[in-house]
Design a protein around this motif. Structure first.
Motif, PDB file in Angstrom:
ATOM      1  N   HIS A 220       2.954   2.610  -7.000  1.00  0.00           N
ATOM      2  CA  HIS A 220       2.086   1.939  -7.976  1.00  0.00           C
ATOM      3  C   HIS A 220       1.107   1.005  -7.259  1.00  0.00           C
ATOM      4  CE1 HIS A 220       4.883   3.289 -11.158  1.00  0.00           C
ATOM      5  NE2 HIS A 220       5.834   2.998 -10.281  1.00  0.00           N
ATOM      6  N   SER A 221       0.629   1.399  -6.074  1.00  0.00           N
ATOM      7  CA  SER A 221      -0.181   0.494  -5.248  1.00  0.00           C
ATOM      8  C   SER A 221      -1.497   0.105  -5.925  1.00  0.00           C
ATOM      9  CB  SER A 221      -0.475   1.130  -3.884  1.00  0.00           C
ATOM     10  OG  SER A 221      -1.188   2.330  -4.032  1.00  0.00           O
ATOM     11  N   SER A 222      -2.096   1.021  -6.695  1.00  0.00           N
ATOM     12  CA  SER A 222      -3.388   0.725  -7.321  1.00  0.00           C
ATOM     13  C   SER A 222      -3.255  -0.404  -8.350  1.00  0.00           C
ATOM     14  CB  SER A 222      -3.944   1.984  -7.986  1.00  0.00           C
ATOM     15  OG  SER A 222      -5.172   1.707  -8.621  1.00  0.00           O
ATOM     16  N   ARG A 223      -2.283  -0.261  -9.270  1.00  0.00           N
ATOM     17  CA  ARG A 223      -2.076  -1.309 -10.280  1.00  0.00           C
ATOM     18  C   ARG A 223      -1.501  -2.581  -9.648  1.00  0.00           C
ATOM     19  NH1 ARG A 223      -0.241   0.578 -16.309  1.00  0.00           N
ATOM     20  NH2 ARG A 223      -1.952   2.029 -16.716  1.00  0.00           N
TER      21      ARG A 223
ATOM     22  N   THR B 114      -2.026  -6.912   2.022  1.00  0.00           N
ATOM     23  CA  THR B 114      -1.043  -5.839   1.889  1.00  0.00           C
ATOM     24  C   THR B 114       0.105  -6.073   2.869  1.00  0.00           C
ATOM     25  OG1 THR B 114      -2.177  -4.458   3.517  1.00  0.00           O
ATOM     26  CG2 THR B 114      -2.784  -4.174   1.199  1.00  0.00           C
TER      27      THR B 114
ATOM     28  N   ARG C 122      -2.270  -3.763  -6.778  1.00  0.00           N
ATOM     29  CA  ARG C 122      -3.405  -4.496  -6.205  1.00  0.00           C
ATOM     30  C   ARG C 122      -4.115  -5.307  -7.289  1.00  0.00           C
ATOM     31  NH1 ARG C 122      -8.569  -3.150  -6.043  1.00  0.00           N
ATOM     32  NH2 ARG C 122      -8.113  -0.976  -6.560  1.00  0.00           N
TER      33      ARG C 122
ATOM     34  N   SER D 266       0.826  -1.205   0.000  1.00  0.00           N
ATOM     35  CA  SER D 266       0.000   0.000   0.000  1.00  0.00           C
ATOM     36  C   SER D 266       0.863   1.259   0.000  1.00  0.00           C
ATOM     37  CB  SER D 266      -0.926   0.002   1.225  1.00  0.00           C
ATOM     38  OG  SER D 266      -0.163  -0.033   2.412  1.00  0.00           O
TER      39      SER D 266
END
Length: 637
Positions: free
Chosen positions: A553-556, A582, A558, A549
């Motif tokens: 680039h945490s969104s991609r 996470t 995930r 998290s």
């Protein structure tokens, strides 16, 4: 009429003399119950029984009338049958005549009162640690002698002053996780907790409590938590040293909090806990650490930094490819590699090791790897195989030595086929313009790569080389993940013609920073690190995938982790699905691209171990991970 009045007067006289009139309030006395005695709310058998004092209980009391006494319990006044309380002989208030006077020390800031009641006036407050003269007054109160006068204080907060002459200190060990208190009260704050089987020095305070000595500190603990004598653990403790910076944990789990870190080559005493973990003993403290991180022999010594010319040196040659070390153990980092038949100057260090002298530098190597005399002419080596350069849109540097710090002697284009002569320190040895040269193993593959310059997928097999990762007998995490990672690589290349690169393709050690740097230098678009889990309990099992998290680039990341976990769990339906989680692991937090970390089950679980040993299951795992990656690539590229 007169006769009637006389009769009335006589009756009243009899009644008055027959009544038990209350006496004048007397002083407070010390007494003792002669039976199990009911304490009541009023001086009558109809009074409610508040509690029953056992026979022999010390009480404070005052006379109420001929049949009843006032009894003072918990700072309240109750009543009890007078005939069952025996008065104790009184003692003088004079300090000089107190036969039971003792020297004590206050264990808290202690109120000194004029009488033995919590509602009594406070004369003064003594600070914690004040030395006082005192005598036992009853079960709750002590008489305290100050300035020639007698006062009262709560007995629980006065401890006898200890001296070497009146205290017998005993060696023992904790028979449970032992809580240490600053007061003799288990409801007070716990100051420290000693693990079960910790060696301790203690002395008896009373029948229920003991004093524990830790350095210059003292604590109270229930006596039943300490067993006198030396613990017979049946455990063989061994001397050894840390063969790396040694992390010490309070649990058998490398994801738990690190309690201490010992520098490499620190001498340690340890014992085996199981095939994977050892117990490290530091003073009275114990910790857990992976067994592979400890070498059980004498701590290596530093070699001399230089030597005088011809100082007893033998001239010889390397009778094999020789690794040169900075320490006398082969698990230490390799400083230099000498090809077979290289001429060397050396000297015996002990029965097994020799020092090799190159200029002003001195190294260690196994004596059996060296032969005295002139080296024979080296036969022409035969290639061990063919590899292909894997640098789409780029070229690969050819170096003079197996090091990134060595000179660049040339470059090879993407897809170039090269004969190699083995691997050294993460490099493939090759011939370039008729001379020995080296290329990085991270940029080669055994099958001809695609000429595509599209998405670059970085696969990172965890651990490697001197770091075996999690263990179960002879099965190492580093071996499992390298095998599965190569299967993922082959699947993605053959089915999707994807451009796949590995941070390591052989059994070499890379730091976490080197893995992140490799992913960047390989121009990766996404990064997947492969691991196998382990836990202290064999009940833990299943597959899980992590993303950070804290990553940029945490969104991609995930999405990548979710796609991998979904497809992996579908392929391995017989294993538990622990889901996507996470965690701020280094390689997925500090990478410059979307990243995920896959745990392919628990090597400590008998159930998961069956899958991890099976080639069929490893192939299915690889296909699950690969399909998850492919789904991500198809979404974003």
């Amino acid at each position: 009429m007169k006769m009637k009045l006389l009769k009335v007067a006589l009756i009243l006289t009899v009644l008055l003399f027959g009544m038990q009139l209350p006496s004048v309030e007397a002083a407070t006395y010390d007494g003792e119950t002669t039976v199990n005695l009911n304490i009541r709310t009023k001086p009558s058998l109809s009074g409610t029984v508040v509690k029953t004092l056992p026979r022999g209980t010390k009480v404070e009391y005052g006379t109420y009338n001929q049949s009843w006494h006032k009894v003072y319990v918990n700072n309240r006044t109750y009543y009890a049958s007078a005939q069952y309380i025996r008065k104790l002989s009184s003692t003088s208030n004079s300090l000089t005549t107190q036969s039971t006077t003792s020297t004590g020390v206050t264990t808290a800031n202690l109120n000194i009162r004029v009488t033995s009641h919590r509602s009594a006036t406070i004369v003064t407050t003594l600070k914690k640690g004040t030395e006082v003269k005192y005598a036992v007054h009853n079960s709750s109160w002590a008489k305290v002698y100050l300035n020639g006068k007698t006062y009262y204080a709560a007995k629980a907060y006065i401890a006898p002053k200890l001296t070497e002459s009146n205290v017998e200190r005993v060696d023992g060990y904790t028979n449970r996780d032992l809580k240490l208190f600053s007061e003799r009260n288990q409801r007070s704050k716990v100051q420290k907790v000693l693990p079960k089987n910790t060696a301790v020095v203690s002395s008896k305070y009373n029948s229920s409590w003991s004093i524990v000595y830790l350095g210059n500190e003292t604590y109270y603990t229930p006596t039943w938590g300490i067993t006198p004598g030396e613990l017979d653990t049946g455990v063989e403790k061994k001397d050894g040293y840390a063969n790396r910076d040694l992390k010490l944990f309070s649990e058998r789990n490398q994801r738990s909090k690190v309690q201490k870190v010992l520098p490499s080559n620190t001498a340690v005493v340890s014992s085996k806990y199981n095939s994977s973990w050892s117990i490290v003993y530091l003073g009275n403290e114990t910790y857990y650490t992976p067994t592979a991180w400890i070498s059980t022999s004498k701590t290596p010594t530093e070699p001399p930094t230089s030597t005088e010319p011809n100082d007893g040196l033998t001239q010889g040659y390397a009778n094999r490819t020789v690794n040169l070390f900075g320490k006398t153990h082969q698990s230490s980092p390799i400083q230099l590699v000498l090809p077979k038949y290289t001429a060397v100057s050396y000297k015996a260090y002990n029965s097994s090791w020799s020092t090799v002298h190159i200029g002003s530098k001195v190294y260690y190597t196994a004596s059996s790897w060296l032969t005295k005399g002139k080296a024979p002419a080296a036969p022409e080596a035969s290639p061990k195989g063919t590899v292909y350069i894997n640098t789409p849109g780029d070229v690969l540097n050819v170096r003079s030595k197996a090091s990134l710090d060595s000179n660049v002697v040339g470059q090879l284009k993407h897809t170039t086929a090269v004969s190699h002569y083995g691997t050294v320190n993460g490099f493939h040895k090759i011939k370039y313009n008729g001379q020995d040269a080296y290329i990085s193993s991270a940029f080669v593959m055994t099958t001809k790569p695609s000429t595509s310059t599209g998405t670059v997928i970085i696969l990172d097999p965890g651990h490697g080389g001197k770091d075996p990762g999690a263990l179960n007998g002879s099965l190492y995490e580093k071996t499992i993940v390298l095998d599965v990672t190569k299967r993922v690589e082959a699947y993605l290349r053959s089915k999707y013609d994807y451009n796949v690169r590995l941070t390591r393709s052989t059994d070499v050690y890379l730091t976490l920073g080197e893995r992140v740097a490799a992913a960047k230098s390989l121009r990766g678009d996404l990064f997947v690190s492969m691991h196998v889990n382990a836990a202290g309990s064999s009940a833990a099992k299943g597959l899980e995938t992590f993303y950070s998290s804290q990553s940029a680039h945490s969104s991609r990341s995930r999405v990548l982790a979710s796609n991998i976990q979904s497809n992996l769990a579908s392929k391995m339906s017989g294993m538990s699905n622990r889901g996507v989680k996470t965690a701020n692991y280094y390689v997925i937090t500090y990478n410059t691209m979307p990243s995920a970390l896959v745990e392919l089950g628990f090597i400590s679980s008998p159930t998961d171990l069956t899958y991890l040993r099976s080639n069929t299951s490893r192939q299915r795992m690889a296909e699950g991970v690969a399909e998850g990656i492919a789904k991500y690539v198809q979404t974003y590229y």
